[in-house]
Design an enzyme around this catalytic site. Sequence first.
Site, PDB file in Angstrom:
ATOM      1  N   ASP A  30       0.925  -1.055  -0.089  1.00 25.85           N
ATOM      2  CA  ASP A  30       0.062   0.170  -0.113  1.00 25.85           C
ATOM      3  C   ASP A  30       0.833   1.144  -0.064  1.00 25.85           C
ATOM      4  OD1 ASP A  30      -1.932  -1.763   0.264  1.00 25.85           O
ATOM      5  OD2 ASP A  30      -3.007  -0.924   2.151  1.00 25.85           O
ATOM      6  N   ASP A  31       0.212   2.345  -0.655  1.00 27.34           N
ATOM      7  CA  ASP A  31       0.815   3.827  -0.411  1.00 27.34           C
ATOM      8  C   ASP A  31       1.808   4.196  -1.216  1.00 27.34           C
ATOM      9  OD1 ASP A  31      -1.098   3.910   1.593  1.00 27.34           O
ATOM     10  OD2 ASP A  31       0.337   3.613   3.192  1.00 27.34           O
TER      11      ASP A  31
ATOM     12  N   HIS B  90      -5.871   3.067  -4.530  1.00 21.31           N
ATOM     13  CA  HIS B  90      -5.869   3.330  -3.419  1.00 21.31           C
ATOM     14  C   HIS B  90      -6.393   4.686  -2.871  1.00 21.31           C
ATOM     15  CE1 HIS B  90      -5.021   1.974   0.693  1.00 21.31           C
ATOM     16  NE2 HIS B  90      -4.084   2.703   0.923  1.00 21.31           N
TER      17      HIS B  90
ATOM     18  N   HIS C 160      -5.376   9.613  -0.495  1.00 20.67           N
ATOM     19  CA  HIS C 160      -5.542   8.557   0.853  1.00 20.67           C
ATOM     20  C   HIS C 160      -6.627   9.302   1.899  1.00 20.67           C
ATOM     21  CE1 HIS C 160      -4.104   6.054   3.974  1.00 20.67           C
ATOM     22  NE2 HIS C 160      -3.469   5.194   2.909  1.00 20.67           N
TER      23      HIS C 160
ATOM     24  N   HIS D  88       3.603  -2.694   3.089  1.00 26.27           N
ATOM     25  CA  HIS D  88       3.767  -1.113   2.649  1.00 26.27           C
ATOM     26  C   HIS D  88       5.129  -0.910   2.050  1.00 26.27           C
ATOM     27  CE1 HIS D  88       0.935  -0.920   5.963  1.00 26.27           C
ATOM     28  NE2 HIS D  88       0.185   0.111   5.275  1.00 26.27           N
TER      29      HIS D  88
END
Length: 731
Positions: free
Chosen positions: A99-100, A150, A154, A251
């Site tokens: 993620d991210d 995603h 955010h 991550h």
Amino acid sequence: MATRTRRPGAATGAPDGSRRRRLPMRLLLPILVLAALMAMLMLRGYVHSEILADHRVRPEASADKVPQKVIDGGPVIDTRGKSPATLKVPDRHMVLTFDDGPDPTWTPKVLDVLKEHDAHAVFFVTGTMASRYPDLVRRMVDEGHEIGLHTFNHPDLSYQSKKRIDWELSQNQLAITGAAGIRTSLFRPPYSSFAAAMDNESWPVTQYIGSRGYITVVTSVDSEDWRKPGAARIIRNVTPEDGKGAIVLMHDSGGDRHQTVEALDRFLPQMKAKGYAFDNLTEALDAPSAHTEVAGVDRWKGTAWVFLVQASDNITAVLVVGLAIIGFLVLARFGLMFVLSGIHARRVRRRDFSWGPPVTEPVSVLVPAYNEAKCIENTVRSLIAGEHPVEVIVIDDGSSDGTARIVENLALPGVRVVRQLNAGKPAALNRGVANARYDLVVMMDGDTVFEPSTVRELVQPFGDPRVGAVAGNAKVGNKDTLIGAWQHIEYVMGFNLDRRMYDVLQCMPTIPGAVGAFRRTALERVGGMSDDTLAEDTDITMAIHRDGWRVVYAEKARAWTEAPESVQQLWSQRYRWSYGTMQAIWKHRRALFDKGPSGRFGRVGLPLVSLFMVLAPLLAPLIDIFLVYGLVFGPTEKTILAWFGVLAVQAVCATYSFILDREKLTPLISLPLQQILYRQLMYVVLLQSWITALTGGRLRWQKLRRKGGVSAPPSEPAGRGGQVVGGRTVA
């Protein structure tokens, strides 16, 4: 040069004969440039989540409205149909999700480890990061990994409206399309975890996401790598029990991820040895690919978006470098002025200081005049009232308002009028030099008045035979208006403090046209005044330097000039000054290579003038651009403190310069307002000058309208240390 004007109602292109006012190009182009820079900063702030970002995170709520089969089901939730469905990853299969990202430091390391161990994964990327690092998204796709949304910024979607959710999705897709030319059907909400943690706040969002055609992917195993517990702990967290399949949350962005990379490098071979396969999601579920190729207009939109983001980042990086440069230049200039002007003042005010034998010989004063009927009488009478013997030569440059006749009617002794057809100021001054009787020549403007002691103080430095020219102390006589007060601050601080500095460095760049003196020999050796530039005073000063003469500053040789009283006239004057200075610098560019003592100006003066008078003002708007950006988008407090810090430095230097010039400090009350308004005008003027120079444009002389209301106060007696200002002696 006279300018023709049209009658009201003349042909203007308007049906009713009214005149259409268009924004002048000199205003339009700088405004467009500044607007483009602000747009780039806004885009950069948007992509870096400084604008429109929502960082609120909702606490967990109850799960009353969530179907039990979702809570008990798998981490892949499909709400695209009438009834929600969930899927689990088969046993002995693991889907690694990150993620991210993408992150420029850690994503390449993660990809390298995955490639080394022949493993695939799913990267849930944010639009902000994908827009900034499109090459990494493209690499993910090329190496067989899947991409998921995603969101763009955010945010916690449970706080957002449906319109904002659509915007987050579409912008995220736009970034992925621009980076890799695909669309994806996979989505992971920010701040999500397990299916069992779905509640009555996040479930409606999941339902709406499905209505937009997306499959929601949460997780079944959390590595908790964001806690940075160590590689061994991360491995224990992600190891499934009894050969079960899993979707693993990790991550590749959001901080230091070296533990994640280390754990991944150890975990993959361990689990492969146990018979696990590491596939992307659709491979593990044996489903069609989540990626769809994008072509046509949508592809071009994505490509254009990524291009603009890249441009905004690059331009912002350049602007930040420019801001650092201007910060250094501003502080360096203030530091040099503060120290060197103090040295100059102490040196010339010593009781034993002397330029040499007192200069008492008569002086020729040249007054070039073009339509100066309102000012010329005050100018001539101030010269006749002086304490030094002079002959006054008024060179009438084709005036049409009776300037020459006014001087002739005065019938003052020692005053002569020389008439010529309009040929410009340099030609008028050369004509005056040809008619001058004496070796020392003082030049002034037709709208300027001298104090009784001005000529005497101006010529004393010629007691040193090395001195070829002397700059006087030009002051604003009409400083009772706000714009006059701002120019007064500029003259005292920006011009005269500069001249003290350049005097100590022996590289004075300009003898002001309002008050300067020359040796006739020096003038003749460099060929006299030139019309090659619009700044003939700067041009002749540089030429005299290059001929080996010293050029110095006489602080007590005060002249009072009538500064422009309207924005239009101020614009015209400063535009001519800025452009003329650029012309003079270019004309004398070879001074950089001059040898010997005469090369000092090229080695020291020309670089300083280029930095402080051309480059620094051009970059100075960056201070205000970042000020506005910081005030609106933060960090507001730091921005305000930084601006007041710069203002404090300027206020200290301004106060110091006023004390050195023995001026009242009252006008400095308007200094903050000057920095907000007046300085911006000077920026645009300089930008216009740059544009004119770069495009090869030509600028003609423009006559300023004068009111003739300036008069000089009486001078201090010779040998006294006070200055008379407004009829009062200031110690």
